[in-house]
Design an enzyme around this catalytic site. Structure first.
Site, PDB file in Angstrom:
ATOM      1  N   GLY A  49       0.841  -1.189   0.000  1.00  0.00           N
ATOM      2  CA  GLY A  49       0.000   0.000   0.000  1.00  0.00           C
ATOM      3  C   GLY A  49       0.874   1.236   0.000  1.00  0.00           C
ATOM      4  O   GLY A  49       2.021   1.197   0.457  1.00  0.00           O
ATOM      5  N   GLN A  54       2.533   9.930   1.612  1.00  0.00           N
ATOM      6  CA  GLN A  54       3.846   9.287   1.652  1.00  0.00           C
ATOM      7  C   GLN A  54       4.729   9.697   0.478  1.00  0.00           C
ATOM      8  O   GLN A  54       5.939   9.507   0.527  1.00  0.00           O
ATOM      9  CB  GLN A  54       3.700   7.767   1.669  1.00  0.00           C
ATOM     10  CG  GLN A  54       3.126   7.232   2.962  1.00  0.00           C
ATOM     11  CD  GLN A  54       3.040   5.735   2.910  1.00  0.00           C
ATOM     12  OE1 GLN A  54       2.067   5.181   2.410  1.00  0.00           O
ATOM     13  NE2 GLN A  54       4.070   5.075   3.415  1.00  0.00           N
ATOM     14  N   CYS A 100       5.989  -0.152   7.250  1.00  0.00           N
ATOM     15  CA  CYS A 100       5.583   1.028   6.495  1.00  0.00           C
ATOM     16  C   CYS A 100       6.761   1.505   5.648  1.00  0.00           C
ATOM     17  O   CYS A 100       7.898   1.561   6.137  1.00  0.00           O
ATOM     18  CB  CYS A 100       5.154   2.125   7.472  1.00  0.00           C
ATOM     19  SG  CYS A 100       4.583   3.635   6.695  1.00  0.00           S
ATOM     20  N   LEU A 101       6.474   1.852   4.400  1.00  0.00           N
ATOM     21  CA  LEU A 101       7.539   2.359   3.529  1.00  0.00           C
ATOM     22  C   LEU A 101       8.132   3.664   4.054  1.00  0.00           C
ATOM     23  O   LEU A 101       9.273   3.988   3.746  1.00  0.00           O
ATOM     24  CB  LEU A 101       7.020   2.556   2.103  1.00  0.00           C
ATOM     25  CG  LEU A 101       6.588   1.285   1.374  1.00  0.00           C
ATOM     26  CD1 LEU A 101       6.044   1.624  -0.003  1.00  0.00           C
ATOM     27  CD2 LEU A 101       7.730   0.299   1.274  1.00  0.00           C
ATOM     28  N   HIS A 142      -4.496   0.920   7.584  1.00  0.00           N
ATOM     29  CA  HIS A 142      -3.156   1.516   7.662  1.00  0.00           C
ATOM     30  C   HIS A 142      -3.038   2.690   6.689  1.00  0.00           C
ATOM     31  O   HIS A 142      -2.584   3.780   7.067  1.00  0.00           O
ATOM     32  CB  HIS A 142      -2.108   0.439   7.344  1.00  0.00           C
ATOM     33  CG  HIS A 142      -0.702   0.917   7.331  1.00  0.00           C
ATOM     34  ND1 HIS A 142       0.203   0.599   8.316  1.00  0.00           N
ATOM     35  CD2 HIS A 142      -0.026   1.700   6.440  1.00  0.00           C
ATOM     36  CE1 HIS A 142       1.376   1.161   8.032  1.00  0.00           C
ATOM     37  NE2 HIS A 142       1.263   1.834   6.895  1.00  0.00           N
ATOM     38  N   GLU A 143      -3.454   2.477   5.433  1.00  0.00           N
ATOM     39  CA  GLU A 143      -3.333   3.545   4.433  1.00  0.00           C
ATOM     40  C   GLU A 143      -4.277   4.704   4.724  1.00  0.00           C
ATOM     41  O   GLU A 143      -3.910   5.865   4.531  1.00  0.00           O
ATOM     42  CB  GLU A 143      -3.554   2.987   3.023  1.00  0.00           C
ATOM     43  CG  GLU A 143      -2.562   1.919   2.601  1.00  0.00           C
ATOM     44  CD  GLU A 143      -1.102   2.313   2.773  1.00  0.00           C
ATOM     45  OE1 GLU A 143      -0.754   3.512   2.635  1.00  0.00           O
ATOM     46  OE2 GLU A 143      -0.285   1.417   3.052  1.00  0.00           O
ATOM     47  N   HIS A 146      -2.783   7.049   7.155  1.00  0.00           N
ATOM     48  CA  HIS A 146      -1.844   8.010   6.555  1.00  0.00           C
ATOM     49  C   HIS A 146      -2.570   9.274   6.086  1.00  0.00           C
ATOM     50  O   HIS A 146      -2.013  10.373   6.155  1.00  0.00           O
ATOM     51  CB  HIS A 146      -1.106   7.391   5.358  1.00  0.00           C
ATOM     52  CG  HIS A 146       0.084   6.601   5.728  1.00  0.00           C
ATOM     53  ND1 HIS A 146       1.171   7.130   6.415  1.00  0.00           N
ATOM     54  CD2 HIS A 146       0.393   5.299   5.498  1.00  0.00           C
ATOM     55  CE1 HIS A 146       2.072   6.194   6.596  1.00  0.00           C
ATOM     56  NE2 HIS A 146       1.635   5.070   6.052  1.00  0.00           N
TER      57      HIS A 146
END
Length: 175
Positions: A49, A54, A100-101, A142-143, A146
């Protein structure tokens, strides 16, 4: 398409609430290019994701590979979710590992609703509704976090499980 620079923890864009998108903007060339670039970036970094904040864009938009598992490569075309609204189904909460990226090489156990329904727009600006449970529900939550300036650390009950990826692989991956 291009690989975009991923904001890392500490950058203010990750803590800001993203703005909702108008349907008229969604089909524009710049937004469609952003979506394509986000998909390419997510694939490049082996993510499941990626939210617009991000990649330094304060928009309520994310892409996700909901048919992947957390240790599999993506298998289907990622979905595009714009202006998501999540409704929790039931009251079951499951704690599981997340990464997480924007927080590379770190993992932690995060409680999330097991089952959700999400209402949103797709990349054509059409209304969609998805029912998700287990891993796909976790990715969507999660996304969406963000988009509200929330990182997975913020959801953890305790920081005791916080670990580097190599330690997770060595000691915790069998959980």
């Amino acid at each position: 398409m291009s690989i975009l620079k991923v904001a890392r923890m500490g950058h203010p864009v990750l803590r800001a609430k993203a703005r909702a998108m108008d349907r008229s903007d969604i089909r524009s060339a710049p937004v469609q290019k952003l979506i394509d670039d986000m998909m390419e970036t997510m694939a490049e970094y082996h993510g499941v994701g990626l939210a617009a904040p991000q990649v330094h864009q304060g928009l309520r938009l994310f892409v996700a590979s909901l048919n992947a598992s957390d240790d599999e490569e993506e298998t289907d075309e990622p979905i595009v979710v714009i202006n998501p609204e999540i409704a929790v189904v039931g009251n079951e909460v499951v704690e599981d590992w997340e990464g997480c990226l924007s927080i590379p090489e770190i993992r932690g156990r995060v409680p999330r609703a097991r089952q959700i329904t999400v209402r949103a727009l797709n990349r054509q600006g059409e209304r969609i509704e998805l029912d998700a449970h287990d891993f796909p529900a976790r990715v969507i939550q999660h996304e969406t976090d963000h988009l509200d300036g929330i990182l997975f650390f913020d959801r953890m009950r305790t920081l005791e499980s916080l670990t580097f990826l190599d330690e997770y692989s060595r000691y915790w991956a069998k959980d």
